[in-house]
Design a protein around this motif. Structure first.
Motif, PDB file in Angstrom:
ATOM      1  N   ILE A   9      -3.136  -2.385   1.314  1.00 22.71           N
ATOM      2  CA  ILE A   9      -1.690  -2.564   1.289  1.00 22.71           C
ATOM      3  C   ILE A   9      -1.069  -1.319   1.913  1.00 22.71           C
ATOM      4  N   ILE A  10      -0.181  -1.502   2.879  1.00 16.54           N
ATOM      5  CA  ILE A  10       0.569  -0.387   3.440  1.00 16.54           C
ATOM      6  C   ILE A  10       1.856  -0.263   2.634  1.00 16.54           C
ATOM      7  N   ALA A  11       2.065   0.901   2.045  1.00 11.00           N
ATOM      8  CA  ALA A  11       3.179   1.122   1.127  1.00 11.00           C
ATOM      9  C   ALA A  11       4.226   2.043   1.735  1.00 11.00           C
ATOM     10  N   ASN A  46      -4.834   2.025  17.469  1.00  9.16           N
ATOM     11  CA  ASN A  46      -4.059   1.870  18.695  1.00  9.16           C
ATOM     12  C   ASN A  46      -2.646   2.444  18.518  1.00  9.16           C
ATOM     13  N   LEU A  47      -2.540   3.499  17.693  1.00 12.36           N
ATOM     14  CA  LEU A  47      -1.278   4.212  17.476  1.00 12.36           C
ATOM     15  C   LEU A  47      -1.444   5.658  17.929  1.00 12.36           C
ATOM     16  N   LYS A  48      -0.388   6.228  18.486  1.00 13.55           N
ATOM     17  CA  LYS A  48      -0.425   7.633  18.904  1.00 13.55           C
ATOM     18  C   LYS A  48      -0.132   8.515  17.689  1.00 13.55           C
ATOM     19  N   ASP A  49      -0.978   9.512  17.480  1.00 11.83           N
ATOM     20  CA  ASP A  49      -0.820  10.460  16.369  1.00 11.83           C
ATOM     21  C   ASP A  49      -0.758   9.774  15.004  1.00 11.83           C
ATOM     22  N   ALA A  50      -1.626   8.798  14.795  1.00  8.70           N
ATOM     23  CA  ALA A  50      -1.668   8.091  13.511  1.00  8.70           C
ATOM     24  C   ALA A  50      -2.057   9.068  12.398  1.00  8.70           C
ATOM     25  N   HIS A  51      -1.411   8.898  11.266  1.00  9.79           N
ATOM     26  CA  HIS A  51      -1.727   9.710  10.084  1.00  9.79           C
ATOM     27  C   HIS A  51      -1.588   8.806   8.862  1.00  9.79           C
ATOM     28  N   ILE A  52      -2.669   8.681   8.110  1.00  9.43           N
ATOM     29  CA  ILE A  52      -2.716   7.797   6.947  1.00  9.43           C
ATOM     30  C   ILE A  52      -3.001   8.629   5.703  1.00  9.43           C
ATOM     31  N   VAL A  53      -2.259   8.370   4.629  1.00  7.85           N
ATOM     32  CA  VAL A  53      -2.553   8.963   3.322  1.00  7.85           C
ATOM     33  C   VAL A  53      -2.589   7.840   2.293  1.00  7.85           C
ATOM     34  N   GLY A  54      -3.378   8.039   1.254  1.00  8.02           N
ATOM     35  CA  GLY A  54      -3.438   7.039   0.192  1.00  8.02           C
ATOM     36  C   GLY A  54      -4.702   7.161  -0.617  1.00  8.02           C
ATOM     37  N   GLU A  55      -5.025   6.075  -1.309  1.00  6.62           N
ATOM     38  CA  GLU A  55      -6.149   6.105  -2.238  1.00  6.62           C
ATOM     39  C   GLU A  55      -6.751   4.715  -2.387  1.00  6.62           C
ATOM     40  N   HIS A  56      -8.076   4.699  -2.623  1.00  6.04           N
ATOM     41  CA  HIS A  56      -8.781   3.478  -3.014  1.00  6.04           C
ATOM     42  C   HIS A  56      -8.767   3.393  -4.531  1.00  6.04           C
ATOM     43  N   LEU A  57      -8.425   2.218  -5.059  1.00  5.84           N
ATOM     44  CA  LEU A  57      -8.448   1.985  -6.497  1.00  5.84           C
ATOM     45  C   LEU A  57      -9.464   0.893  -6.800  1.00  5.84           C
ATOM     46  N   LEU A  58     -10.282   1.134  -7.807  1.00  2.00           N
ATOM     47  CA  LEU A  58     -11.251   0.135  -8.235  1.00  2.00           C
ATOM     48  C   LEU A  58     -10.510  -1.013  -8.902  1.00  2.00           C
ATOM     49  N   LEU A  59     -10.804  -2.224  -8.456  1.00  2.00           N
ATOM     50  CA  LEU A  59     -10.178  -3.403  -9.049  1.00  2.00           C
ATOM     51  C   LEU A  59     -10.772  -3.661 -10.433  1.00  2.00           C
ATOM     52  N   THR A  68     -12.402  -2.564  -3.802  1.00  2.00           N
ATOM     53  CA  THR A  68     -11.260  -1.718  -4.119  1.00  2.00           C
ATOM     54  C   THR A  68      -9.979  -2.288  -3.509  1.00  2.00           C
ATOM     55  N   LEU A  69      -8.879  -1.789  -4.035  1.00  2.00           N
ATOM     56  CA  LEU A  69      -7.567  -2.011  -3.458  1.00  2.00           C
ATOM     57  C   LEU A  69      -7.190  -0.693  -2.812  1.00  2.00           C
ATOM     58  N   GLU A  70      -6.970  -0.726  -1.519  1.00  2.00           N
ATOM     59  CA  GLU A  70      -6.689   0.473  -0.740  1.00  2.00           C
ATOM     60  C   GLU A  70      -5.178   0.518  -0.513  1.00  2.00           C
ATOM     61  N   ILE A  71      -4.511   1.515  -1.084  1.00  2.00           N
ATOM     62  CA  ILE A  71      -3.066   1.645  -0.904  1.00  2.00           C
ATOM     63  C   ILE A  71      -2.822   2.868  -0.027  1.00  2.00           C
ATOM     64  N   PHE A  72      -2.344   2.608   1.172  1.00  2.00           N
ATOM     65  CA  PHE A  72      -2.156   3.639   2.175  1.00  2.00           C
ATOM     66  C   PHE A  72      -0.708   3.646   2.654  1.00  2.00           C
ATOM     67  N   SER A  73      -0.353   4.721   3.353  1.00  2.00           N
ATOM     68  CA  SER A  73       0.924   4.782   4.047  1.00  2.00           C
ATOM     69  C   SER A  73       0.729   5.555   5.343  1.00  2.00           C
ATOM     70  N   TYR A  74       1.473   5.168   6.349  1.00  2.00           N
ATOM     71  CA  TYR A  74       1.502   5.876   7.626  1.00  2.00           C
ATOM     72  C   TYR A  74       2.748   6.754   7.658  1.00  2.00           C
ATOM     73  N   ASP A  75       2.722   7.795   8.484  1.00  2.00           N
ATOM     74  CA  ASP A  75       3.910   8.626   8.649  1.00  2.00           C
ATOM     75  C   ASP A  75       5.087   7.797   9.156  1.00  2.00           C
ATOM     76  N   THR A  76       4.795   6.830  10.030  1.00  2.00           N
ATOM     77  CA  THR A  76       5.818   5.944  10.569  1.00  2.00           C
ATOM     78  C   THR A  76       5.510   4.530  10.108  1.00  2.00           C
ATOM     79  N   ILE A  77       6.482   3.923   9.435  1.00  2.00           N
ATOM     80  CA  ILE A  77       6.314   2.571   8.898  1.00  2.00           C
ATOM     81  C   ILE A  77       7.277   1.626   9.621  1.00  2.00           C
TER      82      ILE A  77
END
Length: 151
Positions: A9-11, A46-59, A68-77
């Motif tokens: 999920i991108i948050a 396929n993004l320039k200067d991609a940066h992802i932060v987040g965490e994997h959570l055990l279901l 897992t449920l992977e909850i990530f975010s990009y600098d640009t949404i």
């Protein structure tokens, strides 16, 4: 080997959404936090200067080796697309729970919402199921379900 590993999920606010899934839907931290960037990620996304932060959570209901449920975010949404149950793509995440109405109340108290009504459906062999669609605080649809033998 061939196995299912995770759903992503991108948050907009990954820390808030991670806390929601941990508190309300019993996902667990397994210390798999991510802060990803680099040429390999730019090529992959396929993004320039991609940066992802987040965490994997055990279901809930699984051992420590996935899924897992992977909850990530990009600098640009990108702008949010409103989640609707009949929109093409992944429609919802489903969780089996003991008490659908109680968990729905927890979701609402934690900033989520309800999509439709709580319903009971009859299945063969005297089985009935209770279902409801809800939304997490960012609008992603969650199905809650509970199964019971009527005998």
């Amino acid at each position: 080997m061939f196995r299912y590993v995770h759903t992503n999920i991108i948050a907009k606010d990954p820390n808030k959404l991670i806390a929601f899934y941990k508190k309300v839907l019993h996902c667990q931290s397994i210390d798999e936090k991510r802060d990803l960037k680099g040429e390999w990620l730019d090529k992959l996304t396929n993004l320039k200067d991609a940066h992802i932060v987040g965490e994997h959570l055990l279901l809930p209901g699984y051992g420590s080796d996935h899924p897992t449920l992977e909850i990530f975010s990009y600098d640009t949404i990108k702008d949010t697309v409103i989640a609707e149950i009949n929109r093409p793509g992944i429609a919802h995440l489903a969780f089996e729970v003991d008490d659908v109405e109680m968990i729905l109340e927890e979701i609402i108290r934690a900033g989520g919402g309800k999509v439709g009504e709580v319903v009971t459906a009859e299945y063969p062999d005297d089985i009935e199921a209770v279902f409801v669609y809800a939304k997490d605080p960012e609008g992603n649809i969650i199905e809650l379900q509970s199964w019971r033998n009527k005998r």
